[in-house]
Design an enzyme around this catalytic site. Structure first.
Site, PDB file in Angstrom:
ATOM      1  N   LYS A  30      69.600   6.859  14.931  1.00  0.00           N
ATOM      2  CA  LYS A  30      69.305   5.841  13.602  1.00  0.00           C
ATOM      3  C   LYS A  30      69.753   6.888  12.497  1.00  0.00           C
ATOM      4  O   LYS A  30      68.843   7.602  11.999  1.00  0.00           O
ATOM      5  CB  LYS A  30      67.733   5.447  13.498  1.00  0.00           C
ATOM      6  CG  LYS A  30      67.666   4.311  12.400  1.00  0.00           C
ATOM      7  CD  LYS A  30      68.208   4.325  11.026  1.00  0.00           C
ATOM      8  CE  LYS A  30      67.385   5.136  10.138  1.00  0.00           C
ATOM      9  NZ  LYS A  30      68.293   4.964   8.781  1.00  0.00           N
ATOM     10  N   CYS A  52      68.628  21.800   3.158  1.00  0.00           N
ATOM     11  CA  CYS A  52      67.148  21.841   3.156  1.00  0.00           C
ATOM     12  C   CYS A  52      66.802  23.285   3.269  1.00  0.00           C
ATOM     13  O   CYS A  52      65.710  23.720   2.362  1.00  0.00           O
ATOM     14  CB  CYS A  52      66.414  21.343   4.433  1.00  0.00           C
ATOM     15  SG  CYS A  52      67.476  21.649   5.945  1.00  0.00           S
ATOM     16  N   GLU A 101      60.818  20.199  -3.761  1.00  0.00           N
ATOM     17  CA  GLU A 101      62.319  20.453  -3.131  1.00  0.00           C
ATOM     18  C   GLU A 101      62.833  19.243  -4.075  1.00  0.00           C
ATOM     19  O   GLU A 101      62.901  18.003  -4.290  1.00  0.00           O
ATOM     20  CB  GLU A 101      62.335  19.841  -1.918  1.00  0.00           C
ATOM     21  CG  GLU A 101      63.670  20.013  -1.337  1.00  0.00           C
ATOM     22  CD  GLU A 101      63.630  19.577   0.262  1.00  0.00           C
ATOM     23  OE1 GLU A 101      63.053  18.730   0.500  1.00  0.00           O
ATOM     24  OE2 GLU A 101      64.351  20.432   0.805  1.00  0.00           O
ATOM     25  N   GLU A 108      61.868  18.370  11.144  1.00  0.00           N
ATOM     26  CA  GLU A 108      62.618  19.407  10.275  1.00  0.00           C
ATOM     27  C   GLU A 108      62.707  18.855   8.765  1.00  0.00           C
ATOM     28  O   GLU A 108      63.324  17.601   8.595  1.00  0.00           O
ATOM     29  CB  GLU A 108      64.149  19.451  10.702  1.00  0.00           C
ATOM     30  CG  GLU A 108      64.791  20.962  10.311  1.00  0.00           C
ATOM     31  CD  GLU A 108      65.297  20.881   9.148  1.00  0.00           C
ATOM     32  OE1 GLU A 108      64.559  21.148   8.191  1.00  0.00           O
ATOM     33  OE2 GLU A 108      66.347  20.648   8.984  1.00  0.00           O
TER      34      GLU A 108
HETATM   35  P1  TAP Z   1      64.230  10.288   3.879  1.00  0.00           P
HETATM   36  O1  TAP Z   1      63.646   9.260   3.527  1.00  0.00           O
HETATM   37  O2  TAP Z   1      63.247  11.174   4.614  1.00  0.00           O
HETATM   38  O3  TAP Z   1      65.260   9.918   5.245  1.00  0.00           O
HETATM   39  C1  TAP Z   1      65.752  10.436   6.261  1.00  0.00           C
HETATM   40  C2  TAP Z   1      65.711   9.448   7.324  1.00  0.00           C
HETATM   41  O4  TAP Z   1      64.879   8.741   7.625  1.00  0.00           O
HETATM   42  C3  TAP Z   1      66.891   8.306   7.062  1.00  0.00           C
HETATM   43  O5  TAP Z   1      67.529   7.922   8.277  1.00  0.00           O
HETATM   44  C4  TAP Z   1      65.790   7.265   6.619  1.00  0.00           C
HETATM   45  O6  TAP Z   1      66.381   5.811   6.654  1.00  0.00           O
HETATM   46  C5  TAP Z   1      64.935   7.264   7.679  1.00  0.00           C
HETATM   47  N1  TAP Z   1      63.617   6.739   7.190  1.00  0.00           N
HETATM   48  C6  TAP Z   1      63.153   6.439   6.024  1.00  0.00           C
HETATM   49  N2  TAP Z   1      61.931   5.842   6.086  1.00  0.00           N
HETATM   50  C7  TAP Z   1      61.563   5.870   7.389  1.00  0.00           C
HETATM   51  C8  TAP Z   1      60.380   5.486   8.001  1.00  0.00           C
HETATM   52  N3  TAP Z   1      59.345   5.122   7.444  1.00  0.00           N
HETATM   53  N4  TAP Z   1      60.128   5.888   9.501  1.00  0.00           N
HETATM   54  C9  TAP Z   1      61.232   6.445  10.095  1.00  0.00           C
HETATM   55  N5  TAP Z   1      62.340   6.882   9.480  1.00  0.00           N
HETATM   56  C10 TAP Z   1      62.671   6.453   8.302  1.00  0.00           C
HETATM   57  O7  TAP Z   1      65.286  10.911   2.979  1.00  0.00           O
HETATM   58  P2  TAP Z   1      65.816  10.312   1.587  1.00  0.00           P
HETATM   59  O8  TAP Z   1      64.949   9.333   0.887  1.00  0.00           O
HETATM   60  O9  TAP Z   1      67.122  10.262   1.963  1.00  0.00           O
HETATM   61  O10 TAP Z   1      65.731  11.707   0.596  1.00  0.00           O
HETATM   62  C11 TAP Z   1      64.719  11.738  -0.081  1.00  0.00           C
HETATM   63  C12 TAP Z   1      64.323  13.395   0.085  1.00  0.00           C
HETATM   64  O11 TAP Z   1      63.976  13.945   1.095  1.00  0.00           O
HETATM   65  C13 TAP Z   1      65.317  14.285  -0.709  1.00  0.00           C
HETATM   66  O12 TAP Z   1      65.381  14.230  -2.132  1.00  0.00           O
HETATM   67  C14 TAP Z   1      65.257  15.516  -0.203  1.00  0.00           C
HETATM   68  O13 TAP Z   1      63.937  16.128  -0.900  1.00  0.00           O
HETATM   69  C15 TAP Z   1      64.441  15.155   1.076  1.00  0.00           C
HETATM   70  N6  TAP Z   1      65.597  15.329   2.310  1.00  0.00           N
HETATM   71  C16 TAP Z   1      65.274  16.424   3.061  1.00  0.00           C
HETATM   72  C17 TAP Z   1      66.406  16.581   4.057  1.00  0.00           C
HETATM   73  C18 TAP Z   1      66.190  17.791   4.902  1.00  0.00           C
HETATM   74  S1  TAP Z   1      67.383  18.162   5.727  1.00  0.00           S
HETATM   75  N7  TAP Z   1      64.936  18.428   4.978  1.00  0.00           N
HETATM   76  C19 TAP Z   1      67.429  15.678   4.175  1.00  0.00           C
HETATM   77  C20 TAP Z   1      67.398  14.748   3.439  1.00  0.00           C
HETATM   78  C21 TAP Z   1      66.547  14.462   2.315  1.00  0.00           C
HETATM   79  P3  TAP Z   1      67.156   5.246   5.408  1.00  0.00           P
HETATM   80  O14 TAP Z   1      68.604   5.448   5.668  1.00  0.00           O
HETATM   81  O15 TAP Z   1      66.692   3.735   5.639  1.00  0.00           O
HETATM   82  O16 TAP Z   1      66.618   5.916   4.341  1.00  0.00           O
END
Ligand code: TAP
Length: 474
Positions: A170, A279, A377, A245
């Site tokens: 996903k 990250c 972050e 992670e």
């Molecule tokens: P997340 O919301 O954590 O999204 C990451 C993945 O999780 C996406 O595929 C997302 O789907 C999915 N997801 C969302 N809600 C979920 C749930 N309840 N159960 C299972 N999976 C779910 O990240 P974001 O909103 O894109 O970014 C928000 C913040 O997260 C950023 O500002 C950053 O600080 C942090 N972030 C950290 C990393 C790493 S590598 N550590 C990477 C990205 C973001 P959708 O596509 O529908 O959202």
């Protein structure tokens, strides 16, 4: 205009059961670049059933069969690498050259590493009277973010294939294109039906259904802390393994014997690459207090030299991924100013010469470790410089964080650098830019659990069985 209207399930491109659609926005132009179908819980059920059926045979496959598949994937991956780089630039805004070299490059390096490791990996080992077997855990739900869309999929999917597991991917809604091409690559490479499945859609629907699913044995997730916590809650009832992670607020320690123009400059330029959406980024830059003015000048120079603009062109930094991410970063920059941090470079708003797109000015603050800009972050091109008095002080500041993903040390004295590395409570430390594709990657504290990359990345997907009293193979 890209139109992703099918999912890859059981070796076929199938029509989704879910009826929703979502537009995908090009972050450099704010224009719609395409749309994707949004799956439903029923799509997840179908994909999990396919993965479960496939596990019955793939879980018993030989090392040679799995090697043959990975080699075939490698050939297809090379054939599609330009398209992959185009997709990454379009979906998340990474400069095209950077997308080719690093985004696509990292995927191919992980694939090569998985192939080499699989050739000699000990799935069985005799220890005294016990035969230790490492067996595939089963059906895995892989939930990935948009920031390094190929890398994050590669570090999960290639070990899954190599260890004999099956998977449902996903990907993030913001980065669906590269995931679609990766699925096409796996299909063209001859992946047996059901071994790999792709379902696009909302995390709150698809991710939740995977996390709660009774027939999913493991979830591997990369993304935010908040979602990681939710996944653990959702997975608890079925006692599945959860690999997380999560985020970071990593410290980059510059030693007092370092060339500041070179090392501080490198630390700031590295922070800005991928628009700070990494990250493991060194978002806290720890510099010797006695050389603060020199460090500020070096960092300012590096930040102001970052050419920001259309990622199709010759730029060092493109936009950030989305309007929501742009707004979060702007609010942190405003918070930094309000908290009393000193702006060293950049600041609020878009770079003056850019009229559209989610572009952020490469921003550096001089601050203290108790400020929100040093504790949370930001996931954007924002770095906070924090002066330290001596090595104990540097280590204390670096470790004073809820996160523990990475650390960096730059300086001339390798012994001193290694001594600091030993004291940092982080999953990895890079000394003077060291890099190793086989080194384990993962975090202490709220940066997650488990390890990806290399051998430890294989172990994530393996159960350990002790067979006691079996005749020794030797
Ligand atoms: P997340 O919301 O954590 O999204 C990451 C993945 O999780 C996406 O595929 C997302 O789907 C999915 N997801 C969302 N809600 C979920 C749930 N309840 N159960 C299972 N999976 C779910 O990240 P974001 O909103 O894109 O970014 C928000 C913040 O997260 C950023 O500002 C950053 O600080 C942090 N972030 C950290 C990393 C790493 S590598 N550590 C990477 C990205 C973001 P959708 O596509 O529908 O959202």
């Amino acid at each position: 205009m890209r139109d992703l209207s099918k999912f890859y399930i059981d070796g076929q491109w199938v029509d989704p059961i879910g009826t929703g659609r979502a537009e995908v926005i090009n972050p450099a132009t704010e224009a719609v670049s395409g749309s994707i179908a949004l799956g439903s819980e029923a799509d997840v059920d179908r994909a999990v059933a396919a993965a479960r059926r496939a596990f019955a045979t793939w879980g018993e496959s030989s090392r040679e069969e799995r090697l043959e598949l990975l080699l075939s994937v490698q050939a297809e991956y090379a054939r599609r690498s330009e398209e992959l780089a185009d997709a990454v630039t379009e979906e998340m805004g990474a400069p095209r050259a950077f997308a080719g070299q690093l985004h696509v490059g990292l995927g191919s390096w992980h694939l090569q590493a998985a192939i080499e490791l699989l050739r000699g990996f000990a799935f069985e080992e005799q220890r005294g009277a016990t035969l230790l077997r490492r067996e595939p855990i089963g059906v895995c739900g892989l939930i990935t973010p948009w920031n390094w869309p190929i890398n994050q999929v590669a570090v999960k999917v290639f070990p899954v294939l190599a260890t004999g597991c099956t998977a449902i991917l996903k990907p993030a809604q913001l980065s669906p294109y590269s995931a679609q091409i990766l699925a096409e690559i796996l299909d063209a490479a001859g992946t047996p039906a059901g071994v790999f499945n792709l379902v696009q859609g909302k995390g709150s629907v698809i991710g939740t259904a995977l996390s709660r699913h009774a027939d999913v044995d493991m979830i591997s997730f990369t993304g935010s802390e908040e979602v990681g916590v939710q996944i653990q809650r959702d997975a608890a009832e079925t006692v599945k393994r959860v690999g997380l992670e999560l985020g970071g607020k990593s410290a980059w320690v510059i030693l007092d014997d370092a060339s500041l123009s070179r090392n501080v400059g490198e630390a700031t330029a590295t922070m800005m690459s991928n628009s700070g959406q990494t990250c493991s980024a060194g978002s806290r830059l720890l510099v010797p207090a006695a050389r603060l003015e020199e460090a500020l000048a070096a960092s300012r120079g590096a930040a102001e030299a970052v050419v920001t603009g259309n990622p199709a062109g010759n730029v060092a930094m493109g936009p950030v991924v989305s309007k929501a991410q742009f707004n979060v970063i702007q609010s942190y920059i405003e918070k930094g100013v309000a908290e009393g941090a000193t702006l060293v470079a950049g600041g609020p708003g878009r770079p003056e010469d850019l009229e559209a797109g989610y572009f952020v000015r490469p921003t550096v603050f001089l601050g203290t470790n108790d400020m929100a800009i040093a504790r949370e972050e930001i996931f954007g091109p924002v770095q906070t410089i924090i002066p330290y008095t001596d090595i104990d002080d540097a280590v204390a500041i670096a470790n004073d964080s809820n996160f523990g993903l990475s650390g960096y040390v730059s300086g001339e004295d390798a012994e001193v650098a290694a001594g600091i590395a030993r004291r940092l409570r982080t999953g990895s430390v890079r000394i003077n830019g060291g890099f190793d594709i086989a080194a384990p990657f993962g975090g202490y504290k709220r940066s997650g659990n488990g390890r990806e990359w290399g051998e430890y990345g294989f172990l994530e997907y393996l159960e350990i069985k002790a067979v006691i009293g079996a005749p020794s193979a030797a």
